[in-house]
Each structure stands twice: as structure tokens, then as C-alpha cells.
Design an enzyme around this catalytic site. Structure first.
Site, PDB file in Angstrom:
ATOM      1  N   TRP A 195      58.928 -82.978 -25.406  1.00  0.00           N
ATOM      2  CA  TRP A 195      60.310 -82.517 -25.550  1.00  0.00           C
ATOM      3  C   TRP A 195      60.736 -82.793 -26.987  1.00  0.00           C
ATOM      4  O   TRP A 195      60.452 -83.851 -27.541  1.00  0.00           O
ATOM      5  CB  TRP A 195      61.200 -83.236 -24.544  1.00  0.00           C
ATOM      6  CG  TRP A 195      60.720 -83.047 -23.135  1.00  0.00           C
ATOM      7  CD1 TRP A 195      59.982 -83.913 -22.383  1.00  0.00           C
ATOM      8  CD2 TRP A 195      60.918 -81.885 -22.327  1.00  0.00           C
ATOM      9  NE1 TRP A 195      59.716 -83.362 -21.155  1.00  0.00           N
ATOM     10  CE2 TRP A 195      60.277 -82.125 -21.090  1.00  0.00           C
ATOM     11  CE3 TRP A 195      61.577 -80.670 -22.525  1.00  0.00           C
ATOM     12  CZ2 TRP A 195      60.279 -81.192 -20.061  1.00  0.00           C
ATOM     13  CZ3 TRP A 195      61.581 -79.737 -21.500  1.00  0.00           C
ATOM     14  CH2 TRP A 195      60.937 -80.002 -20.281  1.00  0.00           C
ATOM     15  N   PHE A 249      54.819 -87.387 -24.373  1.00  0.00           N
ATOM     16  CA  PHE A 249      54.416 -87.663 -25.742  1.00  0.00           C
ATOM     17  C   PHE A 249      55.595 -87.681 -26.720  1.00  0.00           C
ATOM     18  O   PHE A 249      55.395 -87.881 -27.912  1.00  0.00           O
ATOM     19  CB  PHE A 249      53.368 -86.651 -26.201  1.00  0.00           C
ATOM     20  CG  PHE A 249      52.006 -86.868 -25.589  1.00  0.00           C
ATOM     21  CD1 PHE A 249      51.769 -87.906 -24.695  1.00  0.00           C
ATOM     22  CD2 PHE A 249      50.946 -86.030 -25.904  1.00  0.00           C
ATOM     23  CE1 PHE A 249      50.515 -88.104 -24.128  1.00  0.00           C
ATOM     24  CE2 PHE A 249      49.692 -86.226 -25.356  1.00  0.00           C
ATOM     25  CZ  PHE A 249      49.474 -87.261 -24.471  1.00  0.00           C
ATOM     26  N   GLU A 297      63.815 -82.890 -28.791  1.00  0.00           N
ATOM     27  CA  GLU A 297      65.133 -83.255 -29.309  1.00  0.00           C
ATOM     28  C   GLU A 297      65.031 -83.935 -30.672  1.00  0.00           C
ATOM     29  O   GLU A 297      65.848 -83.692 -31.565  1.00  0.00           O
ATOM     30  CB  GLU A 297      65.845 -84.203 -28.324  1.00  0.00           C
ATOM     31  CG  GLU A 297      66.321 -83.540 -27.050  1.00  0.00           C
ATOM     32  CD  GLU A 297      65.311 -83.652 -25.927  1.00  0.00           C
ATOM     33  OE1 GLU A 297      65.703 -83.603 -24.756  1.00  0.00           O
ATOM     34  OE2 GLU A 297      64.099 -83.791 -26.231  1.00  0.00           O
ATOM     35  N   ASP A 306      64.764 -78.875 -12.449  1.00  0.00           N
ATOM     36  CA  ASP A 306      65.052 -80.288 -12.681  1.00  0.00           C
ATOM     37  C   ASP A 306      66.473 -80.490 -13.182  1.00  0.00           C
ATOM     38  O   ASP A 306      67.114 -79.566 -13.677  1.00  0.00           O
ATOM     39  CB  ASP A 306      64.074 -80.862 -13.712  1.00  0.00           C
ATOM     40  CG  ASP A 306      64.258 -80.227 -15.082  1.00  0.00           C
ATOM     41  OD1 ASP A 306      64.371 -78.983 -15.130  1.00  0.00           O
ATOM     42  OD2 ASP A 306      64.296 -80.949 -16.093  1.00  0.00           O
ATOM     43  N   GLU A 307      66.956 -81.701 -13.056  1.00  0.00           N
ATOM     44  CA  GLU A 307      68.200 -82.156 -13.686  1.00  0.00           C
ATOM     45  C   GLU A 307      69.322 -81.129 -13.569  1.00  0.00           C
ATOM     46  O   GLU A 307      69.892 -80.682 -14.567  1.00  0.00           O
ATOM     47  CB  GLU A 307      67.929 -82.490 -15.166  1.00  0.00           C
ATOM     48  CG  GLU A 307      66.936 -83.626 -15.344  1.00  0.00           C
ATOM     49  CD  GLU A 307      66.643 -83.936 -16.797  1.00  0.00           C
ATOM     50  OE1 GLU A 307      66.355 -85.091 -17.117  1.00  0.00           O
ATOM     51  OE2 GLU A 307      66.676 -82.995 -17.624  1.00  0.00           O
ATOM     52  N   TRP A 347      57.005 -85.407 -12.652  1.00  0.00           N
ATOM     53  CA  TRP A 347      57.355 -85.995 -13.946  1.00  0.00           C
ATOM     54  C   TRP A 347      58.096 -87.318 -13.832  1.00  0.00           C
ATOM     55  O   TRP A 347      57.995 -88.166 -14.715  1.00  0.00           O
ATOM     56  CB  TRP A 347      58.178 -85.014 -14.781  1.00  0.00           C
ATOM     57  CG  TRP A 347      59.618 -84.853 -14.360  1.00  0.00           C
ATOM     58  CD1 TRP A 347      60.103 -84.039 -13.383  1.00  0.00           C
ATOM     59  CD2 TRP A 347      60.751 -85.526 -14.922  1.00  0.00           C
ATOM     60  NE1 TRP A 347      61.470 -84.166 -13.302  1.00  0.00           N
ATOM     61  CE2 TRP A 347      61.899 -85.062 -14.236  1.00  0.00           C
ATOM     62  CE3 TRP A 347      60.905 -86.462 -15.944  1.00  0.00           C
ATOM     63  CZ2 TRP A 347      63.181 -85.520 -14.526  1.00  0.00           C
ATOM     64  CZ3 TRP A 347      62.188 -86.920 -16.244  1.00  0.00           C
ATOM     65  CH2 TRP A 347      63.314 -86.442 -15.535  1.00  0.00           C
TER      66      TRP A 347
END
Length: 772
Positions: free
Chosen positions: A481, A432, A483, A333-334, A406
Site C-alpha cells: 500500500w 511490505f 500512502e 474490506d473496510e 489479510w
């Protein structure tokens, strides 16, 4: 009688069967999460669980013995006494066994009678899930009490074979004790896959023997950005990684609970921690550093460098040796292509492989497909299969790849049509790390978004997929995730109780009934309390629903909460208490108010609910949209613009309507000729999400709702690159006019040349049209 009504009747009958029991005994209840597929009351005397009750299992079966010991420990958690575990069959106790007549390999049968409890499974996994159901049927506060378990026959099995949860340990690291606790939480919810995201730009978290510097250098970042890439940093070094021995220990721990760990080594993007360690693997040669901010780095693995490809294969080889999972997740991804576009090695690879761009994808996007296909062949050569995020669809899907969808559900639908296995994990339902409440001021900082419990529960993994392809949807998974999640306590807060809604989605075939789900969830929270989990308690706060009555010009406010509680409210902004009016019927509001409300319980009051309703001449008046909002941001389809409620900077809360590449065209019926000279509205700007401001406004009026005359128009300057995200109020004033109907046209802007998405249509988010 439909299936859901029948099931509700069964649960009612069970409750009635135990209602007259001795008050000194705790009463069992099979209204658990996830909801079992088939429950039948037997109508005979209940089974009495007591300290002398034994748990027996088939002699010589080590896995079954482990489950028996788990069950004994689960009973001790809530009763304080631990049943004795023995091999064989001791008669009047709890007996575990394998049953060959159960078809689903994870299915089980739970039979409760006066003479004992039988948990039979098609496999030891099935027995384990039967033990979880029995565990959750016992009241969480049964300290020292005997437990009456109603006589019942439960035949249960999962809807999907893949029932997953994801945890990112790269952005913030969690030690093995926390990871084991995460696995315990998965087991409680009948989940069988743990997706462990081990590497990313912000840290490499897994020991690789061949490349020891990955953990010596790549696991450490010098500091961490404060907030959402604020440009300010905490100045604190951050590190952490798992040794291979620690990983083996966690794998063994998960296996005992019938959970398979799927490791993720994200490639070819999200590799900055590896590039900081070995700069020769990048397109520019560096220097690089482990990223101290969040987001997606332009620096990725050099797809044209054979040494880089060998590095990825070497890492995957050690990962495969460590993890017994059938699947290895390789990300995909990304992955920005800006370095590849200018890299001589990457361009040489494109030429050597005969890769050419077309109307669908650029040559660099097809180069990513080359990398994914090459890694897939390597993984397949080791007897395993790959999973990748839905970007692996771009440029052609590797033959045996499984897709995690996703970016919404579109990638999953496309992959299923191509007859590839799909795991649904759309950010719109199952991320979430999004906020779970509109009251963001009182919640921990999150990445953004809005994903309440009810939306998670509403998710249907096969929606939009033709029936003949639905079999390729093998399951669903929620992602976390980290962060903005620095502690494991916050992990717990973000996943529970949304994980309960996910568990029902993954396991049960029963029709959706959110109101019936909530009492089961309340029971589950009592077990959370017992286990000391830091779950989010929003369900015990007040839920407010706002509607407009256009005929009466009123905003109708309905207040609810879960569990036994009285709601008291005020309308003048003062703090409510037991002396304040008690809520007994919907409130009908005709003027400016500040509603505050509290749910009062013996165990403690809820958080104070607070909301301002501001009236103007458009408030609670009917709205007709001549241009429909974009799907996913249409919410109630118009009333949001005149409901008296102002949206905050979170554009996903339902307060804002979103339009991509379209102008807003709204007609408001003021119900009678009304004089006004000003029209105002707010826009919400999030440039990174392609959400720009308004480009202009036009106001038209009409007496009959058919023929409109323009009274004012205005151009609004475009936002610059350095303009901040946030709310931008706009207004237009003009000489007073009198009319019944007002048409407000808000022109959408374009993505400017400096924007990374230039050439694509921009979004426009609008809230609360104010007419004065």
C-alpha cells in the site's frame, strides 16, 4: 540425512566441482532464489557458455521464441554478449522444448552437461521459469567472461499455483514504465500474479468509457496530507490514470512473462473518488471530494440505491472486458456502516430483502454481504470469479468467492474450513509497506509496523489449517500500500529483498533454514546491483541479538552481519572504525553503555549500529509473567521488561509486550534482598489500534517468592480523545523497602465511550520495568 542437509551437500559439491576451474572463467551456481525442489550433481564436465553459444527453440512456437529471446537478453545483462536465437536444435547450445512427462503445468527440467543445456517444461510457463533459474545461476558480474555451468539435473515445480504481489496505484500513481518494471521484478522471482489495486478514496486510476468523468474528476485530488494525517497538506494537485489502451499494453507485457494481472475495483467501501465524481451514488448526496488524507472514509457507495448498484456492474463489465484474468478482485474490506445505518434507501433495501441482524452480525453487515453476493453473481455471469478481502466472510460468504486473508490468518483458516479457495496475505507477515528495520530514523517514513526479512521467510501459509482443508490454500501474496511510497524507487526499496523471502515461501517445499537462505540472497543482491534496483541493504548492516543472563545479571550482546566483513565496536558512544576493538565473541554488559558497531568491507562500510543499554536494579534479572501476553505480541515472553533496552513508538519491534483485556502481572527476582523506593515503566499508546495507556499500578514485595505484601498502589487517569499517541512514562514512589522479589501489576484501561471500538477490550503495551 534429511532433505535440507542433502541439498546443502549438493550445493557444496557443486561449489567444489568448480573451485579449481580456470580463474578467468565465471563460475555458475544453482543456489538461487527461489530454491529449486530437486537438484542432483551429475559429476561430469561443466558446460561452457560463450558468445557463440546458440539458444534454440521449437520452430513455430511464438511463446517459446519469446522466452528464448528473453533468455538471450538476460545473458547479455550479465556477460555483455547476447547468444543467437534460432529455431530448431543446433546441438551444443541451450535448447528449449516442451516435455509431456512433466506433471506440474508450471514445472520444468534443467539438464546441464558438457554437451549442452536443455530446458524442458510441461508448458511454456515452465520453460520460462527454467530460463529464470539458468539466468540466476550465472554470476552477475561475468562481463565478457566465459561461464562454466556445473553439470546438473534440476527438476523443479512450484508449491503453490498462485504466487502474487500487489501494488496500490491509487494513493500514489506509477506510470506504465514503472508498472512494467514491477512486472519484470515479479518475473525474476517466479511470481505469476500481479494484483493491481486501481481505485480507492484517494484516486480513480482506470479509464471507464461509460463514465469518463471518473478520470476527469475522480483521478485528481487537490493536495495530499503530509506525513501520517498531520493536518498539514502539501498544496500540490495530484493526478494520474491509465487509459484502456495503456492497460491493454501492460496486460500484454505481463502475459509474455506468464503473469496474470488481477484488477481490483474496491467496493462497496473505498469509493470516495467515485462519489466525488457522481455524488448521487452516495447515501448523503455529498458534496464529496477525492480524499486528501489517508485512512478509511465513512462515505461509501449507497447499497440501497439501484443506480449505485448499476454503476458498479457497469464498471465491472468494462474491467472484465479489459482483463482476461479468471479472477476479478472486488475488495470488500473496510466498509464503515455508519451511513447505511441512517440512510433511508439502505434501510429500505434491508427491509425489502428481509435482512435481519443477529448475534453474529448487524443487518448492515448482512447488507454488505448482499452487495458482495450481487456483484459476484454479475461477475460469474461473465464467466469469471471474484476475490475479496477477508471481510467478505462477514454476513455469509458468496458461493464461489476466493478469500484473501489479510487481517492475520484467521479469515483464511475459516474460509478454508468452508471449502473456499484462500490466498494468504496476512499483514503480520506479508505487508511490505511496514518498516523492515527497527532503525526507523534512517528508513523512509512508513505506515508503521515491523516486518523484517526473517519474519517474511518464516511464514507458513497452511499453519493452523486442518490437513484436509489445506488444499484450499492456493497461494500467498505480499501487499504494498503506497500512502507513504511516493516514488517507484521507494517501491523497489520496500519490496526487495523481502520479495526473495516471499518467493521461497511461494515456490519451494524445502524445510526452512534462514541461515542457508541468506547466502543465496547475497548472490541475488549482486544481480540487483547489476540491474540498478534500489533494494534495501539491511542484511549488510549489523544484526544485534540481546539476551539476559539472570544468574550473572548481564545483558549478552551478539553481533552478526552477512557476507565477508569484520565488525568493530565501541562501548562509549564514540564512532567505531578499524582501530576500534574487533568483535570476536558475544559482549557481556554489566553497566550503562552505548554500543556502536560497524561492518567494514572493501566495497563500503555498513550503517553504524547504535544501541543504549541502561541498567537499574531490575536489569538482566529473571522475570516471571503470571499473565501471558496476547498472541502475536508475546515475543520472548518476559525478558523484554528487564533487558535494559527501551522501545520506540513502533510497538511491533519486539521491545514491547502487548496485553489485550488483561493486566500485566510480572514478578522480578532481584537475586538478593535489595532496597528500592521507585518503580517505573513506559506504555505505548496508539489509540487508532485500540492501544491505550495504563489505568493503575500496584507494587508488592516478597522474601520467598510465594507470599507477597502490597507496598504501594496508584490509579492512573485515562487518556482523553485529544491526548496524543506516543510513549507515556509512568512511575510510583514509596518509602524505601528491602526485598528480593518484586511483583508489578499494571492495570489495563478500557476503550472509552468516545472510541470507535468501545465495547471491545483495549490493548496495553508495556516496556522496561525500572526499579530504583
Amino acid at each position: 540425512m534429511n532433505k535440507l542437509t542433502k541439498y546443502a551437500c549438493i550445493l557444496t559439491a557443486i561449489a567444489g566441482a568448480v573451485a579449481c576451474s580456470d580463474g578467468q572463467k565465471a563460475q555458475g551456481d544453482y543456489a538461487v532464489i527461489p530454491l529449486p525442489q530437486e537438484v542432483a550433481v551429475q559429476g561430469s564436465a561443466p558446460f561452457l557458455l560463450k558468445p557463440s553459444t546458440p539458444i534454440t527453440y521449437q520452430e513455430g512456437d511464438a511463446e517459446m521464441e519469446q522466452t528464448a529471446r528473453f533468455l538471450a537478453s538476460y545473458i547479455k545483462e550479465v556477460t555483455g554478449y547476447e547468444p543467437k536465437v534460432t529455431a530448431g536444435d543446433a546441438g551444443k547450445g541451450i535448447h528449449l522444448s516442451i516435455a509431456s512427462d512433466i506433471q506440474n503445468k508450471e514445472g520444468y527440467r534443467l539438464l546441464v552437461s558438457e554437451n549442452g543445456v536443455e530446458i524442458a517444461g510441461a508448458s511454456n510457463a515452465g520453460i520460462f521459469y527454467g530460463a529464470q533459474t539458468l539466468r540466476k545461476s550465472i554470476p552477475a558480474a561475468a562481463d565478457g567472461m566465459l561461464v562454466e555451468l556445473p553439470a546438473v539435473s534440476i527438476n523443479d515445480y512450484p508449491r503453490f499455483p498462485y504466487r502474487g504481489m500487489h501494488l496500490d496505484v491509487s494513493r500514489h500513481f506509477f506510470p506504465t514504465d514503472s508498472v512494467k518494471k514491477f512486472i519484470d521484478i515479479l518475473a525474476l522471482h517466479n511470481m505469476n500474479r500481479f494484483h493491481w489495486h486501481l481505485t480507492d478514496d484517494q484516486g480513480w486510476r482506470i479509464e471507464i468509457k461509460k463514465y469518463p468523468e471518473l478520470t476527469q474528476i475522480g483521478s485528481k485530488r487537490k493536495e495530499t496530507v503530509i506525513g501520517r494525517n498531520s493536518g498539514k497538506y502539501d498544496g500540490q494537485p495530484y493526478d494520474g490514470f491509465y487509459t484502456q489502451d495503456e492497460i491493454r499494453d501492460v496486460i500484454a507485457y505481463a502475459k509474455e512473462r506468464f503473469i496474470t494481472i488481477i484488477p481490483e475495483i474496491d467496493l462497496p467501501g473505498h469509493q470516495l473518488a467515485a462519489l466525488a465524481t457522481y455524488p448521487e451514488l452516495g447515501c448523503t448526496g455529498g458534496p464529496y471530494e477525492v480524499w486528501t488524507q489517508w485512512g478509511v472514509s465513512d462515505d461509501v457507495i449507497c447499497a440501497g440505491n439501484e443506480k449505485s448498484m448499476q454503476f458498479l456492474e457497469d464498471v465491472l463489465a468494462e474491467v472484465i472486458d479489459l482483463f482476461p484474468s479468471e479472477y476479478i478482485h472486488i475488495g470488500g474490506d473496510e466498509c464503515p456502516k455508519v451511513r447505511w445505518q441512517k440512510c433511508p434507501k439502505c434501510q429500505a433495501r434491508i427491509k425489502a430483502e428481509g435482512i435481519k441482524g443477529d448475534s453474529k452480525h448487524s443487518a448492515e453487515e448482512y447488507l454488505q454481504s448482499y452487495v458482495i453476493s450481487r456483484m459476484e453473481k454479475f461477475v460469474e455471469s461473465k464467466g469469471r470469479h471474484i476475490i475479496g478481502w477477508d471481510e467478505i466472510l462477514e454476513g455469509g460468504l458468496a458461493p464461489n468467492a476466493t478469500v484473501m486473508s489479510w487481517r492475520g490468518v484467521g479469515g483464511g483458516i475459516e474460509a478454508a474450513k468452508q471449502q473456499h479457495n484462500v490466498i494468504m496475505t496476512p499483514n503480520s507477515y506479508l505487508y511490505f509497506d511496514y518498516y523492515q528495520s527497527t532503525d526507523t530514523e534512517h528508513d523512509p517514513l512508513a505506515i508503521g509496523g515491523y516486518l523484517p526479512l526473517e519474519r517474511v521467510y518464516s511464514f507458513e501459509p497452511t499453519n493452523g489449517i486442518p490437513e484436509e482443508y489445506q488444499k484450499y490454500v492456493i497461494g500467498a501474496q505480499a501487499n504494498l500500500w503506497t500512502e507513504y511510497i511516493p516514488t517507484f524507487s521507494q517501491v523497489e526499496y520496500m519490496i526487495m529483498p523481502r520479495m526473495d523471502a516471499l518467493a521461497d515461501v511461494q515456490w519451494s517445499n524445502a524445510p526452512k533454514d534462514y541461515k542457508a537462505f541468506l547466502p543465496r540472497l547475497v548472490r541475488m543482491t549482486k544481480l540487483y546491483d547489476r540491474l540498478g534496483y534500489n533494494y534495501a541493504k539491511h542484511i549488510f548492516d549489523i544484526r544485534a541479538f540481546f539476551a539476559t543472563d539472570g544468574d550473572k545479571g548481564e545483558v549478552v550482546v551478539t553481533l552478526e552481519t552477512e557476507g565477508d566483513a569484520d565488525i568493530h565496536y565501541t562501548l562509549d558512544g564514540s564512532e567505531p572504525n578499524t582501530a576500534s576493538p574487533k568483535y570476536e565473541a558475544p559482549l557481556r554488559i554489566k553497566e550503562n553503555v552505548e554500543i556502536k558497531a560497524v561492518a567494514i568491507r572493501p566495497t563500503g562500510n555498513s550503517r553504524i549500529f547504535s544501541e543504549k543499554i541502561d541498567f537499574n536494579k531490575a536489569t538482566a534479572k529473571p522475570v516471571t509473567l503470571r499473565v501471558a501476553p496476547s498472541k502475536g505480541y508475546d515475543f520472548n515472553g518476559g525478558p523484554e521488561l528487564t533487558d535494559g533496552l527501551s522501545g520506540n513508538d513502533n510497538y511491533k519491534t519486539g521491545r514491547w509486550l502487548g496485553f489485550q483485556g488483561k493486566d500485566v502481572d510480572a514478578v522480578i527476582d532481584l537475586k538478593e534482598p535489595t532496597e528500592f523506593s521507585r518503580v517505573a515503566f513506559n506504555t505505548n499508546v496508539v489509540k487508532g489500534d485500540w492501544i491505550m495507556g495504563a489505568a493503575g499500578i500496584t507494587v508488592k514485595v516478597s522474601d520467598d517468592g510465594q507470599t507477597f505484601k502490597e507496598v504501594a498502589a496508584k490509579t492512573i487517569p485515562s487518556l482523553g480523545k485529544d491526548d496524543k499517541d506516543g510513549l507515556y512514562p509512568q512511575e510510583i514512589t514509596f518509602a524505601p523497602v528491602k526485598a528480593r522479589y518484586v511483583e508489578v501489576i499494571i492495570k489495563s484501561d478500557k476503550l472509552p465511550a468516545w472510541h470507535g471500538g468501545v465495547g471491545n477490550p483495549a490493548f496495553l503495551f508495556v516496556d522496561e520495568i525500572n526499579i530504583q
